[in-house]
Motif scaffolding. Structure first.
Motif, PDB file in Angstrom:
ATOM      1  N   GLU A 358      -7.438 -64.340 -93.773  1.00  0.00           N
ATOM      2  CA  GLU A 358      -7.234 -65.468 -94.691  1.00  0.00           C
ATOM      3  C   GLU A 358      -8.420 -66.425 -94.709  1.00  0.00           C
ATOM      4  OE1 GLU A 358      -5.185 -64.679 -92.187  1.00  0.00           O
ATOM      5  OE2 GLU A 358      -3.150 -64.339 -92.904  1.00  0.00           O
ATOM      6  N   ASP A 359      -9.259 -66.395 -93.640  1.00  0.00           N
ATOM      7  CA  ASP A 359     -10.329 -67.390 -93.532  1.00  0.00           C
ATOM      8  C   ASP A 359     -11.543 -66.705 -92.877  1.00  0.00           C
ATOM      9  OD1 ASP A 359     -11.976 -69.435 -92.805  1.00  0.00           O
ATOM     10  OD2 ASP A 359     -10.506 -70.519 -91.575  1.00  0.00           O
ATOM     11  N   TRP A 360     -12.681 -66.657 -93.600  1.00  0.00           N
ATOM     12  CA  TRP A 360     -13.857 -65.938 -93.061  1.00  0.00           C
ATOM     13  C   TRP A 360     -14.254 -66.473 -91.687  1.00  0.00           C
ATOM     14  CZ3 TRP A 360     -14.966 -61.455 -94.819  1.00  0.00           C
ATOM     15  CH2 TRP A 360     -14.859 -61.142 -96.175  1.00  0.00           C
ATOM     16  N   GLU A 361     -14.074 -67.778 -91.479  1.00  0.00           N
ATOM     17  CA  GLU A 361     -14.471 -68.394 -90.202  1.00  0.00           C
ATOM     18  C   GLU A 361     -13.715 -67.771 -89.035  1.00  0.00           C
ATOM     19  OE1 GLU A 361     -16.722 -71.009 -89.676  1.00  0.00           O
ATOM     20  OE2 GLU A 361     -17.271 -70.373 -91.717  1.00  0.00           O
ATOM     21  N   ARG A 362     -12.548 -67.174 -89.321  1.00  0.00           N
ATOM     22  CA  ARG A 362     -11.707 -66.664 -88.230  1.00  0.00           C
ATOM     23  C   ARG A 362     -11.817 -65.142 -88.033  1.00  0.00           C
ATOM     24  NH1 ARG A 362      -8.538 -68.968 -85.293  1.00  0.00           N
ATOM     25  NH2 ARG A 362      -7.005 -67.297 -85.287  1.00  0.00           N
ATOM     26  N   MET A 363     -12.805 -64.533 -88.704  1.00  0.00           N
ATOM     27  CA  MET A 363     -12.888 -63.060 -88.616  1.00  0.00           C
ATOM     28  C   MET A 363     -12.944 -62.568 -87.166  1.00  0.00           C
ATOM     29  SD  MET A 363     -15.714 -60.437 -90.162  1.00  0.00           S
ATOM     30  CE  MET A 363     -16.879 -60.581 -88.821  1.00  0.00           C
ATOM     31  N   GLU A 364     -13.787 -63.226 -86.339  1.00  0.00           N
ATOM     32  CA  GLU A 364     -13.951 -62.762 -84.948  1.00  0.00           C
ATOM     33  C   GLU A 364     -13.015 -63.462 -83.974  1.00  0.00           C
ATOM     34  OE1 GLU A 364     -18.069 -61.932 -83.435  1.00  0.00           O
ATOM     35  OE2 GLU A 364     -18.563 -63.121 -85.195  1.00  0.00           O
ATOM     36  N   ALA A 365     -12.230 -64.418 -84.458  1.00  0.00           N
ATOM     37  CA  ALA A 365     -11.370 -65.182 -83.546  1.00  0.00           C
ATOM     38  C   ALA A 365     -10.214 -64.315 -83.046  1.00  0.00           C
ATOM     39  CB  ALA A 365     -10.805 -66.397 -84.277  1.00  0.00           C
ATOM     40  N   ALA A 366      -9.663 -64.710 -81.888  1.00  0.00           N
ATOM     41  CA  ALA A 366      -8.472 -64.014 -81.392  1.00  0.00           C
ATOM     42  C   ALA A 366      -7.382 -64.153 -82.450  1.00  0.00           C
ATOM     43  CB  ALA A 366      -8.025 -64.635 -80.078  1.00  0.00           C
ATOM     44  N   GLU A 367      -6.688 -63.064 -82.726  1.00  0.00           N
ATOM     45  CA  GLU A 367      -5.613 -63.026 -83.715  1.00  0.00           C
ATOM     46  C   GLU A 367      -6.070 -63.507 -85.100  1.00  0.00           C
ATOM     47  OE1 GLU A 367      -1.858 -64.512 -82.037  1.00  0.00           O
ATOM     48  OE2 GLU A 367      -2.628 -63.937 -80.069  1.00  0.00           O
ATOM     49  N   GLY A 368      -7.374 -63.273 -85.392  1.00  0.00           N
ATOM     50  CA  GLY A 368      -7.915 -63.640 -86.713  1.00  0.00           C
ATOM     51  C   GLY A 368      -7.674 -62.510 -87.708  1.00  0.00           C
ATOM     52  N   THR A 369      -8.423 -61.418 -87.549  1.00  0.00           N
ATOM     53  CA  THR A 369      -8.297 -60.285 -88.473  1.00  0.00           C
ATOM     54  C   THR A 369      -7.079 -59.434 -88.082  1.00  0.00           C
ATOM     55  OG1 THR A 369     -10.685 -60.254 -88.737  1.00  0.00           O
ATOM     56  CG2 THR A 369      -9.518 -58.239 -89.341  1.00  0.00           C
ATOM     57  N   ILE A 370      -6.301 -59.068 -89.088  1.00  0.00           N
ATOM     58  CA  ILE A 370      -5.130 -58.213 -88.828  1.00  0.00           C
ATOM     59  C   ILE A 370      -5.398 -56.809 -89.375  1.00  0.00           C
ATOM     60  CG2 ILE A 370      -2.684 -57.855 -89.366  1.00  0.00           C
ATOM     61  CD1 ILE A 370      -2.213 -60.747 -89.403  1.00  0.00           C
TER      62      ILE A 370
END
Ligand SMILES: NC(=O)c1ccc[n+]([C@@H]2O[C@H](COP(=O)([O-])OP(=O)(O)OC[C@H]3O[C@@H](n4cnc5c(N)ncnc54)[C@H](O)[C@@H]3O)[C@@H](O)[C@H]2O)c1
Ligand SMILES: CC(C)=CCC/C(C)=C/C=C/C(C)=C/C=C/C(C)=C/C=C/C=C(C)/C=C/C=C(C)/C=C/C=C(\C)CCC=C(C)C
Length: 514
Positions: A358-370
């Motif tokens: 949902e948010d490019w900033e969270r691509m590498e974050a934990a529980e970011g990309t599903i």
């Protein structure tokens, strides 16, 4: 009276610890099994020791209430029929076993920020057209980038793929395919991001190239080796993504069948706790049961962290491993949600694999990309009639799951699953009401059942490195000890670890004089 031949379990109890094998393989992941089958084919006496009840490791399965769930990967490369890079097909054929596979018409359906929706079709031109329709001003750059990936693939796909640590093989392939070899030498130190930026400047398109890499390498394009990107971005259109009928677990089952046909042996519930050494040389292994086995060569399919920090005392870690650990770190593990759902949960024309962000900033974050995989769309036999499997996973670090009481752990699992389900409703609006079975795996689950340190998915570069140049091959600094699997060249992926298995068996067989 005719004597019947002993069953597999009888055979394993007959194994004498006094026997010296040519090779012992610790672990029956796809990397370990390809090594074992290739060595057995060459006439080596091989023993595989597996800590779990069935083979396959990350490519294993488990059954619950009529569902057969894949533990990990279900987007399988390497099952093509032509060329030389179809290493899973080749590994099975080599030991005279085969597996029916089902072609997947779309590799991934992406659901990205700002309603960017697109599908990677099996047909290359259809994929390019769909991507160009989203970024028409980058039509030329898109084609140039993906065409360059094909150049890498074409270099690899003409040559026999064996050990790069074997000088006579290198001389032979260079003589046979000088231009392909020089092409690979050029790409070995490069990363996909540098090449993408040569042709593409739109920042959102570059983010798309990042997620194209991230969803299998767990790092953005800048840190993804170009050779691996060339393999993935071309093979999906060449051999295609193909699902093994009966589930991913069939690959390991069939390899074990082939191994035993060639005279190799496998023992389950055999957890190796120590690699035995004499005068600095690996000579055998000790199991948790206290039993020891000896071999001329020991091959570890456990991760490098498990091999050099647990099976060998950390105080004896070779300098080369310290250097490797300074360059590579453990990737996160996964939070996995295995769902059995009523068929009406899936909208019409749903594809098998999805990526949701949902948010490019969270691509590498934990529980970011599903990541979502619905293998029953290809093989309905994996679920009861009228039901589907939705396997959802998202990167998660072990730290978030440690030091919890049993009730805190349970509550955190339930909360994480509920949050994932809520996000999945963008794809499946009636999901919560359609769930028939649910099982949640955390990094702790992966650590426990796969024996992988911190449940890691594999090594990732700590910083930008020169492509694949820093990945170690199969030999290690400990004489007689080899590594195989995703912590050796060329890294994660079933087809990648199959390559590592072919290469390892080649090197070991040469060292054994076979
Ligand atoms: N979600 C996904 O798609 C996903 C997730 C994880 C891994 N993968 C892929 O799976 C592949 C991993 O393959 P691999 O061959 O490197 O390894 P693996 O981890 O699949 O297999 C290693 C095997 O060794 C066994 N083992 C470990 N330590 C042992 C010990 N001390 N004694 C006896 N047995 C032991 C494990 O039980 C396991 O069966 C990679 O390609 C990776 O990319 C995919
Ligand atoms: C002689 C001279 C001089 C020189 C020489 C040079 C040479 C020869 C070189 C060579 C090289 C080589 C051989 C290389 C190789 C490589 C390879 C094989 C590679 C491979 C790769 C593969 C890969 C990477 C793959 C991957 C995949 C993956 C990881 C996947 C994953 C998946 C997942 C995770 C899932 C997702 C999704 C969803 C569900 C959506």
């Amino acid at each position: 009276m005719a004597l019947s031949s002993p069953s597999a379990s009888e055979r394993s109890s007959l194994l004498s610890s006094a026997t010296e094998f040519d090779a012992i393989v610790v672990g029956s992941g796809i990397g370990g099994l390809v090594t074992a089958t290739q060595l057995a084919l060459k006439g080596a006496s091989v023993l595989v020791l597996e800590r779990y009840l069935i083979p396959g490791g990350s490519a294993g399965y488990f059954e619950r209430e009529g569902y057969r769930f894949d533990v990990g990967a279900s987007m399988i490369f390497g099952f093509g029929q032509q060329g030389t890079t179809n290493l899973l097909t080749r590994a099975l054929q080599a030991v005279n076993v085969s597996l029916e596979t089902i072609p997947d018409p779309v590799q991934i359906h992406y659901h990205l920020p700002d309603d960017l929706e697109l599908k990677v079709h099996r047909n290359y031109e259809n994929f390019l057209q769909e991507l160009i329709a989203c970024f028409p001003h980058e039509a030329v750059g898109i084609r140039r980038f993906y065409d360059e990936c094909w150049r890498v693939f074409k270099c690899l796909n003409v040559m026999e793929l064996l050990s790069l640590e074997e000088p006579r093989y290198l001389a032979r392939v260079f003589f046979q395919h000088p231009f392909a070899c020089l092409g690979l030498v050029k790409y070995l130190p490069q990363n996909a991001g540098d090449i993408a930026r040569r042709y593409i400047s739109d920042p959102v398109l570059l983010q798309f190239i990042d997620i194209e890499c991230y969803c299998w390498s767990v790092v953005p394009a800048d840190r993804t080796p170009m050779i691996n990107a060339g393999m993935v971005f071309s093979d999906r259109h060449y051999g295609g993504i193909n699902y093994p009928k009966g589930g991913v677990g069939q690959i390991a089952q069939k390899l074990v069948e082939g191994l035993e046909k060639c005279g190799g042996q496998i023992q389950y519930k055999a957890r190796v706790t120590k690699i035995l050494q004499k005068n600095g040389r690996a000579i055998g292994v000790e199991l948790a049961s206290g039993k020891s086995y000896y071999a001329k060569r020991i091959i570890s399919n456990a991760t490098r962290w498990d091999t050099f920090e647990k099976l060998i005392p950390p105080t004896q870690m070779p300098a080369a491993e310290h250097r490797w650990q300074r360059r590579y770190q453990k990737s996160p593990s996964f939070l996995s949600l295995h769902l059995g759902v009523k068929a009406e949960a899936l909208p019409l024309r749903t594809e098998c694999h999805h990526i949701l962000l949902e948010d490019w900033e969270r691509m590498e974050a934990a529980e970011g990309t599903i990541f979502v995989s619905i293998p029953t769309l290809l093989d309905p036999s994996l679920a009861p009639p009228g039901r589907h499997i939705i396997h959802t996973f998202t990167p998660s670090w072990i730290e978030a799951w440690q030091h919890l009481s049993p009730s805190e752990y349970k509550a955190r699992k339930a909360a994480a699953a509920a949050h994932l389900m809520q996000r999945l409703e963008r794809l499946f609006p009636n999901l919560a009401a359609s769930v028939d079975y649910q099982e949640i795996g955390t990094p702790r689950t992966h650590r426990r059942f796969l024996g992988r340190d911190d449940g890691t998915y594999g090594p990732i570069p700590r910083r930008k490195l020169a492509g694949l140049l820093g990945m170690p091959f199969n030999r290690t600094a400990v004489s007689g000890l080899y590594c195989v699997g995703d912590s050796t060249f060329p890294g994660q992926g079933l087809n990648a670890v199959a390559f590592s298995g072919f290469a390892c068996a080649h090197r070991v067989a040469t060292d054994l004089g076979l």
